[in-house]
Design an enzyme around this catalytic site. Structure first.
Site, mmCIF file in Angstrom:
data_model
loop_
_atom_site.group_PDB
_atom_site.id
_atom_site.type_symbol
_atom_site.label_atom_id
_atom_site.label_comp_id
_atom_site.label_asym_id
_atom_site.label_seq_id
_atom_site.Cartn_x
_atom_site.Cartn_y
_atom_site.Cartn_z
ATOM 1 N N TYR A 1 0.821 -1.210 0.000
ATOM 2 C CA TYR A 1 0.000 0.000 0.000
ATOM 3 C C TYR A 1 0.861 1.269 0.000
ATOM 4 O O TYR A 1 0.455 2.305 -0.489
ATOM 5 C CB TYR A 1 -0.906 0.039 1.239
ATOM 6 N N LYS B 1 2.940 -15.329 2.115
ATOM 7 C CA LYS B 1 3.128 -16.024 0.833
ATOM 8 C C LYS B 1 4.622 -16.301 0.725
ATOM 9 O O LYS B 1 5.303 -15.889 -0.227
ATOM 10 C CB LYS B 1 2.585 -15.139 -0.305
ATOM 11 N N ASP C 1 -3.248 -18.194 0.112
ATOM 12 C CA ASP C 1 -4.260 -18.856 -0.731
ATOM 13 C C ASP C 1 -4.957 -19.959 0.064
ATOM 14 O O ASP C 1 -6.187 -20.112 0.019
ATOM 15 C CB ASP C 1 -3.647 -19.401 -2.043
ATOM 16 N N ASP D 1 -6.479 -6.912 4.111
ATOM 17 C CA ASP D 1 -7.615 -6.236 3.469
ATOM 18 C C ASP D 1 -8.566 -7.285 2.889
ATOM 19 O O ASP D 1 -9.777 -7.252 3.118
ATOM 20 C CB ASP D 1 -7.085 -5.325 2.354
ATOM 21 N N ASP E 1 -12.385 -8.948 4.598
ATOM 22 C CA ASP E 1 -13.676 -8.905 3.888
ATOM 23 C C ASP E 1 -14.276 -10.302 3.813
ATOM 24 O O ASP E 1 -15.473 -10.500 4.003
ATOM 25 C CB ASP E 1 -13.505 -8.362 2.458
HETATM 26 C C1 IPM Z 1 -10.451 -1.150 4.061
HETATM 27 C C2 IPM Z 1 -10.674 -0.512 2.713
HETATM 28 C C3 IPM Z 1 -9.510 0.416 2.396
HETATM 29 C C4 IPM Z 1 -8.263 -0.415 2.304
HETATM 30 C C5 IPM Z 1 -9.700 1.296 1.156
HETATM 31 C C6 IPM Z 1 -10.992 2.078 1.197
HETATM 32 C C7 IPM Z 1 -8.537 2.216 0.930
HETATM 33 O O1 IPM Z 1 -10.861 -1.470 1.742
HETATM 34 O O2 IPM Z 1 -10.334 -0.420 5.056
HETATM 35 O O3 IPM Z 1 -10.402 -2.382 4.114
HETATM 36 O O4 IPM Z 1 -7.956 -0.986 1.237
HETATM 37 O O5 IPM Z 1 -7.550 -0.512 3.303
HETATM 38 MG MG MG Z 2 -10.998 -3.457 2.509
#
Ligand code: IPM
Ligand code: MG
Length: 403
Positions: A179, A230, A262, A286, A290
């Site tokens: 990032y 990884k 993975d 990240d 999710d």
């Molecule tokens: C998160 C989001 C952010 C990230 C974006 C909005 C920059 O997806 O907080 O998970 O990638 O960190």
């Molecule tokens: Mg995110």
């Protein structure tokens, strides 16, 4: 253990420049009068975009209510970030927002982003503001819990027996890796072809400090830590694994394992209950957080805490700005309310007030109230505001029950 993970109460003074600007700048500044005998905290609220303002205004009320029952008084200051800041002052993270955030005891953020700014150049994207804010506050440790509540087990897309009882914590490194790594950019190579590139880079100290947070976190949970990397391909991951393994000697009570990312993505949906605490780099965290959120049924339920070594933490729901439902009173405010609970617990060390909020959320769910994202037959469909009111009532009724 990072200081910010324990009680971190600092005297707060607004810098003269901000106080001066706040009288003329189009930001709203509100301060509560101090009451004797109450502990005071300054909180910066960053509502942001989309559903952000709706969920923040509810979480603010819940925070105030739960805090006042524990003798806490909050002074809130609302500042612009993301698209809202772009519209107001032409940058996604105004300096005034950074200094207000740095000078406060904790920061509560709603969400950023929306269709309107999607085509902006990178430095003018709302997301850039969020990344700059994380860097400015040096919040390297991002805690993302994913818990399947018994009330919501049927909201999960996984089979009941797979989802039931899942309770895991993703500890994501937040201010390093691909990032932020350099070199990065889009260039034209010697053949005249465009090339986009980023750098996954981790210094030993960055790995060590996030690993320590993760070991400490695992120690307070069920004592199991899985480091995800990884290391079969990436050099940065080889160093990651080496450093995490070396640190394990200092935490003999924590059972450490390693997993390639993975495989971890697969195991999360195959058998999520095998995980307690997961530690991983910025980008894997990240993605995996999710994925983990979906096990719980809705991303609208999940809070997060981003912590630094010292200085204020940043607390935010992990869902985005959901522009499709913004302003329609349809958003689920629970992730932001639970982020306010994390703010109390991890940011201010106010565990009792945090527990009041967590219990109140369970109380509202127990009464059957559900926003659209977690609705199932037989429950009561409510909007964002009503859900907030039910949580507030639940904060009160827990008090009545305990006197
Ligand atoms: C998160 C989001 C952010 C990230 C974006 C909005 C920059 O997806 O907080 O998970 O990638 O960190
Ligand atoms: Mg995110």
């Amino acid at each position: 253990m990072a200081a910010a993970l324990q009680t971190n109460i600092r005297p707060v003074k607004f810098p003269a420049t901000f106080t001066k600007q706040s009288s003329t700048a189009p930001f709203r500044v509100r301060c509560a009068a101090a009451s004797p005998g109450k502990k005071r905290y300054n909180i910066t609220l960053l509502p942001g975009d989309g559903i952000g303002p709706e969920v923040i205004s509810i979480a603010k009320n819940v925070l105030q209510q739960a805090g006042s029952l524990e003798g806490l008084e909050f002074s809130f200051q609302e500042m612009p970030v993301g698209g809202a800041a772009l519209d107001l002052v032409g940058v996604p993270l105004p300096e005034e927002t950074v200094s207000a955030a740095k000078e406060s005891d904790a920061v509560l953020l709603g969400a950023i982003g929306g269709y309107k700014w999607d085509k902006n150049e990178k430095h003018m994207k709302p997301e850039t503001g969020l990344l700059q804010l994380r860097a400015a506050l040096k919040v390297f440790a991002n805690l993302r819990p994913a818990t399947v509540l018994p009330q919501l087990v049927d909201a999960s897309t996984l089979k009941r027996e797979v989802a039931e009882g899942v309770d895991l914590m993703v500890v994501r490194e937040l201010t390093g890796g691909i990032y932020f790594g350099v070199p990065r950019g889009i260039k034209t190579n010697e053949n005249g072809e465009e090339v986009g590139f980023n750098t996954e880079v981790y210094a030993a100290h960055e790995i060590d400090r996030i690993a320590r947070v993760a070991f400490e976190t695992a120690r307070k949970r069920r004592g199991k830590l899985c480091s995800v990397d990884k290391a079969n391909v990436l050099d940065a991951s080889i160093l990651w694994r080496r450093r995490v393994t070396a640190l394990a000697a200092e935490y003999p009570d924590v059972e450490l394992s390693h997993m390639y990312v993975d495989n971890a993505a697969m195991q999360l949906v195959r058998d999520p209950k095998q995980f307690d605490t997961i530690v991983t780099n910025n980008i894997f965290g990240d993605i995996l957080s999710d994925e983990a959120s979906m096990i719980t049924g809705s991303i609208g339920m999940l809070p997060s805490a981003s912590l630094s070594d010292s200085g204020p933490g940043l607390f935010e729901p992990i869902h985005g700005s959901a522009p499709d439902i913004a302003g329609q009173d349809k958003a689920n405010p629970l992730a932001t309310i639970l982020s306010a609970a994390m703010l109390l617990k991890y940011g201010l060390g106010e565990e009792k007030a945090a527990k009041r909020i967590e219990d109140a959320v369970l109380g509202a769910l127990n009464k059957g109230f559900r926003t659209g994202d977690i609705y199932s037959a037989g429950t009561k469909l409510v909007g964002c505001k009503e859900m907030g009111e039910e949580v507030l009532k639940s904060v009160d009724s827990h008090v009545q029950a305990s006197v």
